[in-house]
Motif scaffolding. Structure first.
Motif, mmCIF file in Angstrom:
data_model
loop_
_atom_site.group_PDB
_atom_site.id
_atom_site.type_symbol
_atom_site.label_atom_id
_atom_site.label_comp_id
_atom_site.label_asym_id
_atom_site.label_seq_id
_atom_site.Cartn_x
_atom_site.Cartn_y
_atom_site.Cartn_z
ATOM 1 N N VAL A 78 32.858 -20.649 2.041
ATOM 2 C CA VAL A 78 31.508 -20.645 1.484
ATOM 3 C C VAL A 78 30.569 -20.179 2.590
ATOM 4 C CG1 VAL A 78 29.626 -22.057 0.559
ATOM 5 C CG2 VAL A 78 31.997 -22.514 -0.142
ATOM 6 N N VAL A 79 29.851 -19.079 2.336
ATOM 7 C CA VAL A 79 28.916 -18.532 3.323
ATOM 8 C C VAL A 79 27.520 -18.576 2.716
ATOM 9 C CG1 VAL A 79 28.367 -16.586 4.818
ATOM 10 C CG2 VAL A 79 30.743 -16.982 4.127
ATOM 11 N N ASP A 80 26.697 -19.513 3.193
ATOM 12 C CA ASP A 80 25.343 -19.680 2.662
ATOM 13 C C ASP A 80 24.477 -20.328 3.724
ATOM 14 O OD1 ASP A 80 22.994 -20.490 1.131
ATOM 15 O OD2 ASP A 80 24.233 -20.175 -0.654
ATOM 16 N N ASP A 81 23.287 -19.783 3.937
ATOM 17 C CA ASP A 81 22.396 -20.316 4.959
ATOM 18 C C ASP A 81 21.624 -21.543 4.476
ATOM 19 O OD1 ASP A 81 20.962 -18.534 3.223
ATOM 20 O OD2 ASP A 81 19.299 -18.561 4.640
ATOM 21 N N GLU A 82 21.667 -21.845 3.199
ATOM 22 C CA GLU A 82 21.001 -23.033 2.665
ATOM 23 C C GLU A 82 21.994 -24.189 2.706
ATOM 24 O OE1 GLU A 82 18.534 -22.543 -0.866
ATOM 25 O OE2 GLU A 82 18.850 -20.383 -0.662
ATOM 26 N N TYR A 83 21.763 -25.111 3.645
ATOM 27 C CA TYR A 83 22.693 -26.192 3.893
ATOM 28 C C TYR A 83 22.990 -26.994 2.616
ATOM 29 C CZ TYR A 83 24.769 -30.428 5.735
ATOM 30 O OH TYR A 83 25.611 -31.477 5.960
ATOM 31 N N GLY A 84 21.958 -27.298 1.844
ATOM 32 C CA GLY A 84 22.138 -28.089 0.632
ATOM 33 C C GLY A 84 23.080 -27.423 -0.356
ATOM 34 N N ILE A 85 22.951 -26.118 -0.517
ATOM 35 C CA ILE A 85 23.823 -25.388 -1.440
ATOM 36 C C ILE A 85 25.258 -25.386 -0.914
ATOM 37 C CG2 ILE A 85 24.355 -23.101 -2.388
ATOM 38 C CD1 ILE A 85 21.336 -22.697 -2.699
ATOM 39 N N ALA A 86 25.426 -25.098 0.364
ATOM 40 C CA ALA A 86 26.769 -25.083 0.949
ATOM 41 C C ALA A 86 27.425 -26.457 0.823
ATOM 42 C CB ALA A 86 26.702 -24.653 2.413
ATOM 43 N N GLU A 87 26.650 -27.504 1.036
ATOM 44 C CA GLU A 87 27.178 -28.869 0.957
ATOM 45 C C GLU A 87 27.618 -29.211 -0.473
ATOM 46 O OE1 GLU A 87 24.406 -32.231 1.613
ATOM 47 O OE2 GLU A 87 25.752 -32.732 3.257
ATOM 48 N N VAL A 88 26.814 -28.834 -1.460
ATOM 49 C CA VAL A 88 27.165 -29.103 -2.855
ATOM 50 C C VAL A 88 28.405 -28.305 -3.247
ATOM 51 C CG1 VAL A 88 26.421 -28.725 -5.251
ATOM 52 C CG2 VAL A 88 24.862 -29.786 -3.614
ATOM 53 N N LEU A 89 28.461 -27.033 -2.865
ATOM 54 C CA LEU A 89 29.631 -26.212 -3.182
ATOM 55 C C LEU A 89 30.888 -26.793 -2.533
ATOM 56 C CD1 LEU A 89 28.138 -22.622 -2.860
ATOM 57 C CD2 LEU A 89 28.826 -23.794 -4.959
ATOM 58 N N GLU A 90 30.769 -27.213 -1.286
ATOM 59 C CA GLU A 90 31.913 -27.799 -0.595
ATOM 60 C C GLU A 90 32.403 -29.051 -1.322
ATOM 61 O OE1 GLU A 90 33.309 -29.099 3.889
ATOM 62 O OE2 GLU A 90 31.167 -28.959 3.474
ATOM 63 N N ALA A 91 31.478 -29.918 -1.731
ATOM 64 C CA ALA A 91 31.856 -31.160 -2.408
ATOM 65 C C ALA A 91 32.517 -30.882 -3.756
ATOM 66 C CB ALA A 91 30.625 -32.046 -2.598
ATOM 67 N N ILE A 92 31.926 -29.997 -4.539
ATOM 68 C CA ILE A 92 32.462 -29.670 -5.869
ATOM 69 C C ILE A 92 33.852 -29.047 -5.763
ATOM 70 C CG2 ILE A 92 32.166 -27.852 -7.622
ATOM 71 C CD1 ILE A 92 30.759 -30.364 -8.375
#
Length: 126
Positions: A6-20
């Motif tokens: 997952v490559v995203d500079d928005e920490y919140g989005i990367a964190e949600v994608l990682e969790a899901i």
């Protein structure tokens, strides 16, 4: 299951994608920009890349171009995620991505596109 970058500079989005994705049984590695994403590719070859389009340092278009220019990584499926219309992405990325998701996205859409792309790739497919 699969290794997903997952490559995203928005920490919140990367964190949600990682969790899901981790909840779905996938192993997830993250990067905050395209340059770091390319470093992660060299460390371990993912089965799929979820790639934000607009990022500092190196954007998604530049990372995708570098991936497609490298024989070791050119066949890795890439899903572009952006708030821009897909027509803008398609022109900039010259159609070299596998799928597109528009921000804001529904979590179900992420799961569906990941499952579809991984199923299409299948075992041993490049």
């Amino acid at each position: 299951m699969a290794l997903i970058l997952v490559v995203d500079d928005e920490y919140g989005i990367a964190e949600v994608l990682e969790a899901i994705l981790a909840d779905g049984g996938h192993e997830v590695v993250t990067a905050i920009n395209g340059r770091q994403g390319l470093e992660r590719l060299r460390d371990r070859r993912p089965d799929l890349v979820l790639l934000d389009f607009m990022m500092p340092v190196m954007d998604g278009s530049a990372m995708l171009k570098a991936m497609r220019g490298d024989p070791a990584h050119r066949d890795i499926p890439a899903v572009i995620i952006s708030s821009l219309p897909e027509s803008v992405i398609a022109e900039a990325a010259e159609g070299t991505y596998t799928a597109f998701l528009r921000k804001p996205f529904k979590l179900r859409a992420i799961i569906e596109v990941v499952n579809t792309v991984l199923l299409l790739k299948g075992p041993g497919r490049q």
